[in-house]
Enzyme design. Structure first.
Site, PDB file in Angstrom:
ATOM      1  N   ASP A  37       8.448  -3.162  14.867  1.00  0.00           N
ATOM      2  CA  ASP A  37       8.710  -1.854  14.283  1.00  0.00           C
ATOM      3  C   ASP A  37      10.167  -1.476  14.544  1.00  0.00           C
ATOM      4  O   ASP A  37      10.782  -1.953  15.508  1.00  0.00           O
ATOM      5  CB  ASP A  37       7.783  -0.795  14.882  1.00  0.00           C
ATOM      6  CG  ASP A  37       7.643   0.431  13.989  1.00  0.00           C
ATOM      7  OD1 ASP A  37       6.675   0.484  13.207  1.00  0.00           O
ATOM      8  OD2 ASP A  37       8.509   1.328  14.065  1.00  0.00           O
ATOM      9  N   SER A 145       1.380  -1.425  -3.603  1.00  0.00           N
ATOM     10  CA  SER A 145       0.895  -0.049  -3.756  1.00  0.00           C
ATOM     11  C   SER A 145       0.290   0.099  -5.141  1.00  0.00           C
ATOM     12  O   SER A 145       0.671  -0.625  -6.077  1.00  0.00           O
ATOM     13  CB  SER A 145       2.055   0.948  -3.602  1.00  0.00           C
ATOM     14  OG  SER A 145       1.668   2.248  -4.002  1.00  0.00           O
ATOM     15  N   TYR A 158      10.020   3.515  -6.353  1.00  0.00           N
ATOM     16  CA  TYR A 158       8.950   2.965  -5.528  1.00  0.00           C
ATOM     17  C   TYR A 158       7.979   2.122  -6.359  1.00  0.00           C
ATOM     18  O   TYR A 158       7.611   1.010  -5.967  1.00  0.00           O
ATOM     19  CB  TYR A 158       8.214   4.102  -4.845  1.00  0.00           C
ATOM     20  CG  TYR A 158       7.184   3.664  -3.830  1.00  0.00           C
ATOM     21  CD1 TYR A 158       7.566   2.986  -2.677  1.00  0.00           C
ATOM     22  CD2 TYR A 158       5.830   3.953  -4.007  1.00  0.00           C
ATOM     23  CE1 TYR A 158       6.622   2.597  -1.733  1.00  0.00           C
ATOM     24  CE2 TYR A 158       4.892   3.580  -3.068  1.00  0.00           C
ATOM     25  CZ  TYR A 158       5.285   2.897  -1.940  1.00  0.00           C
ATOM     26  OH  TYR A 158       4.353   2.519  -1.008  1.00  0.00           O
ATOM     27  N   THR A 193      -2.493   8.516   6.283  1.00  0.00           N
ATOM     28  CA  THR A 193      -1.567   8.133   7.334  1.00  0.00           C
ATOM     29  C   THR A 193      -0.706   9.335   7.706  1.00  0.00           C
ATOM     30  O   THR A 193      -0.622  10.309   6.946  1.00  0.00           O
ATOM     31  CB  THR A 193      -0.651   7.000   6.854  1.00  0.00           C
ATOM     32  OG1 THR A 193       0.139   7.488   5.753  1.00  0.00           O
ATOM     33  CG2 THR A 193      -1.450   5.792   6.405  1.00  0.00           C
TER      34      THR A 193
END
Length: 265
Positions: A37, A145, A158, A193
């Site tokens: 991360d 996605s 995106y 999330t």
């Protein structure tokens, strides 16, 4: 259960949300996990959770857009665990306040979306593949996605870059299938999330729920379980595919929520 026994998995974006859920679930199935991360503290927290549950984890700080950093991440996995069998290219995203429609979108945000979503997927795969070949094969799991499949009034960048991730997934699958490497993508729908809750107002979240065929939004674990399946030998004959995990969002007609109310009681 030990569906991933003896496997080493590198998961980027594992400091929170779906990445953290996938890391925990893969560890539970026997994998040794590299928790990668951008935020060192988040990676360390995920690793602590895994080890507290009896697993093995290595936290690594990484900038997935920088090739040297990605190479160091993979090298750390090899040094610590001796091989690499699973890679989850999970880092991605966009800034919905800047990634607007065609005429008003911020071009710097477009460039950032390309780098954060496409370049990161390419770099991770590029550095993992040689080690997977040495291991006799492996599984690459890319996060796409539902934005790659439908048009939207916002997030022009995106949707485009996630569609590119799907295309890249197919190319990797074809190029390295003969060496036993599988490559698939997961397309999450709306998942609860921290990022979603922080960036979307409640009325938008409510609208997303109405847009699902199921009466709820997904959890990070819902996507994590799908990633475990793709990492395991249970999916050994599945490659070059996009698994849409969206509660039926893209399957449902836009008229369905209103028509449901027309059904007899």
């Amino acid at each position: 259960m030990e569906r991933l026994k003896e496997k080493v998995a590198v998961i980027t974006g594992a400091g929170s949300g779906i990445g953290r859920a996938a890391a925990g679930l893969m560890s539970r199935e026997g994998a040794r996990v590299v928790v990668a991360d951008h935020h060192a503290q988040s990676a360390e927290e995920t690793a602590r959770l895994i080890e507290a549950a009896g697993g093995r984890a290595l936290p690594v700080t990484v900038d997935v857009t920088d090739e040297d950093s990605v190479a160091a991440m993979v090298a750390a996995a090899i040094a610590e665990f001796g091989g690499l069998h699973v890679l989850c290219n999970h880092v991605g995203g966009t800034n919905p306040r800047k990634d607007l429609d065609l005429l008003r979108m911020d071009m710097d945000e477009f460039d950032r979306a390309v780098t954060l979503n496409m370049r990161s997927t390419l770099l991770g795969s590029r550095h993992a593949v040689p080690h997977m070949i040495r291991a006799g094969g492996g599984s690459i799991i890319n996060t796409a996605s539902v934005a790659a499949l439908v048009g939207d009034v916002l997030q022009t960048s995106y949707g485009a870059v996630k569609a590119a991730v799907v295309s890249m997934t197919k190319s990797i699958a074809v190029q390295y299938g003969p060496q036993g490497i599988r490559c698939n993508a997961v397309a999450p729908g709306a998942v609860m999330t921290p990022a979603l809750e922080d960036n979307l107002p409640e009325d938008v979240i409510s609208a997303l729920k109405k847009g699902n065929a199921l009466p709820y939004l997904g959890s990070p674990e819902d996507i994590g379980h799908t990633m475990v399946f793709l990492a395991s030998d249970e999916s050994r004959y599945l490659t070059g595919q996009l698994l849409v995990v969206d509660g039926g969002m893209t399957a449902q007609s836009s008229a369905a929520p209103g028509r449901r109310a027309m059904l007899p009681a």
